[in-house]
Design an enzyme around this catalytic site. Structure first.
Site, PDB file in Angstrom:
ATOM      1  N   ASP A 199       0.831  -1.213   0.000  1.00  0.00           N
ATOM      2  CA  ASP A 199       0.000   0.000   0.000  1.00  0.00           C
ATOM      3  C   ASP A 199       0.864   1.262   0.000  1.00  0.00           C
ATOM      4  O   ASP A 199       1.680   1.458   0.889  1.00  0.00           O
ATOM      5  CB  ASP A 199      -0.879  -0.057   1.266  1.00  0.00           C
ATOM      6  CG  ASP A 199      -1.710   1.193   1.504  1.00  0.00           C
ATOM      7  OD1 ASP A 199      -1.879   1.994   0.567  1.00  0.00           O
ATOM      8  OD2 ASP A 199      -2.225   1.343   2.641  1.00  0.00           O
ATOM      9  N   HIS A 372      -3.197   4.523   6.852  1.00  0.00           N
ATOM     10  CA  HIS A 372      -2.212   3.933   5.944  1.00  0.00           C
ATOM     11  C   HIS A 372      -0.786   4.056   6.491  1.00  0.00           C
ATOM     12  O   HIS A 372      -0.415   5.087   7.048  1.00  0.00           O
ATOM     13  CB  HIS A 372      -2.284   4.626   4.574  1.00  0.00           C
ATOM     14  CG  HIS A 372      -3.613   4.455   3.915  1.00  0.00           C
ATOM     15  ND1 HIS A 372      -3.880   3.427   3.046  1.00  0.00           N
ATOM     16  CD2 HIS A 372      -4.767   5.155   4.029  1.00  0.00           C
ATOM     17  CE1 HIS A 372      -5.140   3.517   2.630  1.00  0.00           C
ATOM     18  NE2 HIS A 372      -5.700   4.557   3.212  1.00  0.00           N
TER      19      HIS A 372
HETATM   20 ZN   LIG Z   1      -9.101   1.201   2.850  1.00  0.00          ZN
END
Ligand SMILES: [Zn+2]
Length: 561
Positions: A199, A372
């Site tokens: 990610d 994140h």
């Molecule tokens: Zn997500």
């Protein structure tokens, strides 16, 4: 001898690379295709009137029977939102679909809004579940994020093991969830990771993402000082933030009204599946809100992006049936705004302030903030899993590039790192990773109301012109026998010029229309009306441009009598 291309596993991102949102990736091995996620993204400033943008699935046309199944990582719309628009294209009875309980609940609830679609059977999977699909063996593991029940994938393939992180962050103090399982990640490293797909959304942020516990502490500062009602506008899928607002409300003895269809729905699903926990009596109906003093009320609602129809906008515009703003209220808004929505959110914020209300712009109310991994965590996952190859996923191109640099700093050779974009075919073999010359279609597919893909470039171009220079309709009645204009052409204009002040322009336009028809129509019904209309459109277009320097959309309407 050149080896046949089928020796490679192909990874084909149809969305999510070079953008935030619309995540969808194919893994193709010989005649087998595994699909990970089917998300949508929100439209931008240059796509007026578009509801969503979804992945382009043309590559799958004719290969439907090759689809082994679909695995969903988590319940965010940028990972599941395109299901109603794409599932019909590949659906067959018993098509294997897998998701965690919360993700499954959110998907199935949304499917109810699309009663024409086939009923989906989704198998529940959780941390430790193993899925066998064709030549793939997928082991799921929990990953922290800002929604619970998020799963990463460890995929054994004929060429080697691939670790797909899903959206993730490392969190030692998550909400309603266990802390990151580093032992599990280490064990994957020991089993050899050929390729890490990680990610990139937070790749441009230095340091470590905030723990959900820190986010809670920051939010609590607002609760500590607020005297009146707290109106918290956030994303319906930001389940952790919703939980935190409910928990803080309970701590500060506030009742909570949940407003907005998607917010109500997600809270209901999450409570049922115990991903949101509330004390009895905390959540009340809006009609009971007036039973409590303002200092004891929280309103949890949608509309952090200034969406026209969402609850916060209606409250701010005094259009909401139960709530109006009043002095002393505190509004908490998401601070980072989808590009293109900045002005809307700014004027919403001003409107709220004008009503004597405090506004807290809080970054962590944003769907992408706080959920994140940032640079330190991204380095760490590379260190732990020691991949041979690296493919940054989920993010704008600049984020992917930054993430690739992080991997290089961690000692991966440049040739082992691939920065790819949607539609590229990434070939992976035990010794090599490279991008094919061939690409697959990955252009935008736009959803406009219920129509999918029927809005193309032309419709968008028209919307741009309409927005910029308005519209000019010329209604001409033509006598078929004589080929002459009957009476005077009617002109209707919107957003172009103020008709009453442009009498001279209109008079000249009418004259021009009559002469164009005279020249092109001919008599005895032999006229080619398409040609006549094209001539009116082109010539009047030129004429109006020389007079006004604007290019309105011209709609010639010809009525034959
Ligand atoms: Zn997500």
């Amino acid at each position: 001898m050149k080896k046949p291309e089928q020796e490679n596993l192909k990874i084909i991102p149809l969305g999510g690379l070079g953008e935030v949102g619309r995540n969808m990736t194919l893994f193709e091995w010989q005649e087998q295709i595994l699909i990970i996620d089917m998300g949508f993204r929100m439209p931008e400033e240059d796509t007026p009137g578009i509801d969503y943008i979804i992945p382009n699935s043309s590559y799958l046309a004719g290969k439907e029977k090759n689809v082994l199944g679909i695995v969903f990582t988590h319940g965010h719309y940028d990972h599941i939102g395109a299901i109603p628009y794409l599932i019909g294209k590949i659906w067959r009875p018993n098509l294997p679909i897998f998701a965690s309980p919360l993700t499954r609940g959110i998907i199935l609830k949304r499917q109810q809004d699309f009663p024409n679609l086939p009923e989906l059977e989704i198998e529940e999977v959780k941390d430790g579940s193993i899925i066998k699909l064709g030549s793939f063996r997928i082991e799921l593991f929990r990953q922290n994020h800002n929604i619970p029940d998020n799963l990463g994938l460890f995929i054994e393939t004929p060429v080697g093991n691939i670790l797909h992180t899903s959206d993730f962050k490392f969190d030692s103090h998550p909400v309603n969830d266990l802390p990151t399982d580093f032992k599990k990640l280490q064990s994957f490293g020991k089993r050899k990771v050929l390729l890490l797909m990680s990610d990139s959304t937070g790749a441009e942020e230095t340091g470590h993402s905030l723990s959900e516990k820190n986010i809670m502490e920051n939010l609590e500062e607002i609760f500590k000082t607020a005297k009146g009602r707290i109106i918290a506008a956030t994303f319906a899928s930001l389940i952790n933030r919703i939980q935190q607002i409910i928990t803080l409300s309970e701590k500060y003895d506030r009742k909570v009204c949940v407003e907005g269809y998607s917010m109500k729905t997600n809270v209901e699903i999450s409570r049922k599946l115990k991903y949101i926990r509330t004390k009895k009596g905390t959540i009340i109906q809006s009609r009971r809100a007036s039973d409590y003093p303002d200092s004891k009320m929280t309103i949890l609602c949608t509309g952090a992006q200034g969406e026209g129809s969402a609850v916060l906008m209606r409250i701010a515009n005094k259009e909401h049936r139960s709530f109006k703003l009043k002095k002393g209220d505190s509004v908490i808004l998401s601070s980072s705004v989808i590009p293109g929505n900045e002005r809307t959110v700014q004027s919403l914020k001003d409107d709220i302030l004008r009503q004597g209300v405090k506004v807290f712009h809080y970054k962590m109310m944003d769907i992408h903030a706080g959920g994140h991994a940032q640079q330190e965590e991204l380095k760490e996952i590379i260190k732990i899993t020691e991949p041979r190859f690296f493919l940054p996923i989920h993010g704008q191109y600049s984020m992917l590039v930054q993430h690739a640099e992080i991997a290089e700093e961690q000692g991966l050779p440049e040739r082992n790192i691939i920065v790819a974009e949607n539609g590229k075919i990434i070939n992976v073999s035990p010794r090599k990773i490279f991008i094919s010359k061939k690409i697959v279609p990955s252009g935008y597919v736009m959803v406009d109301g219920l129509g999918v893909g029927d809005v193309g470039e032309i419709v968008l171009r028209d919307r741009h012109m309409l927005a910029k220079d308005g519209m000019f309709v010329i209604v001409t009645v033509i006598n078929r026998q004589t080929g002459k204009v009957q009476g005077s052409p009617d002109i209707i204009s919107r957003g172009f010029v103020y008709l009453r002040e442009s009498k001279e322009l209109l008079r000249e336009t009418r004259k021009k229309v009559i002469s164009i028809v005279d020249k092109t129509a001919g008599s005895n019904g032999a006229a080619n009306w398409t040609y006549v209309k094209d001539e009116i459109r082109n010539k009047i277009g030129q004429f109006l441009y020389t007079k006004t320097q604007r290019r309105p959309i011209i709609l010639p309407v010809v009525i034959e009598v």
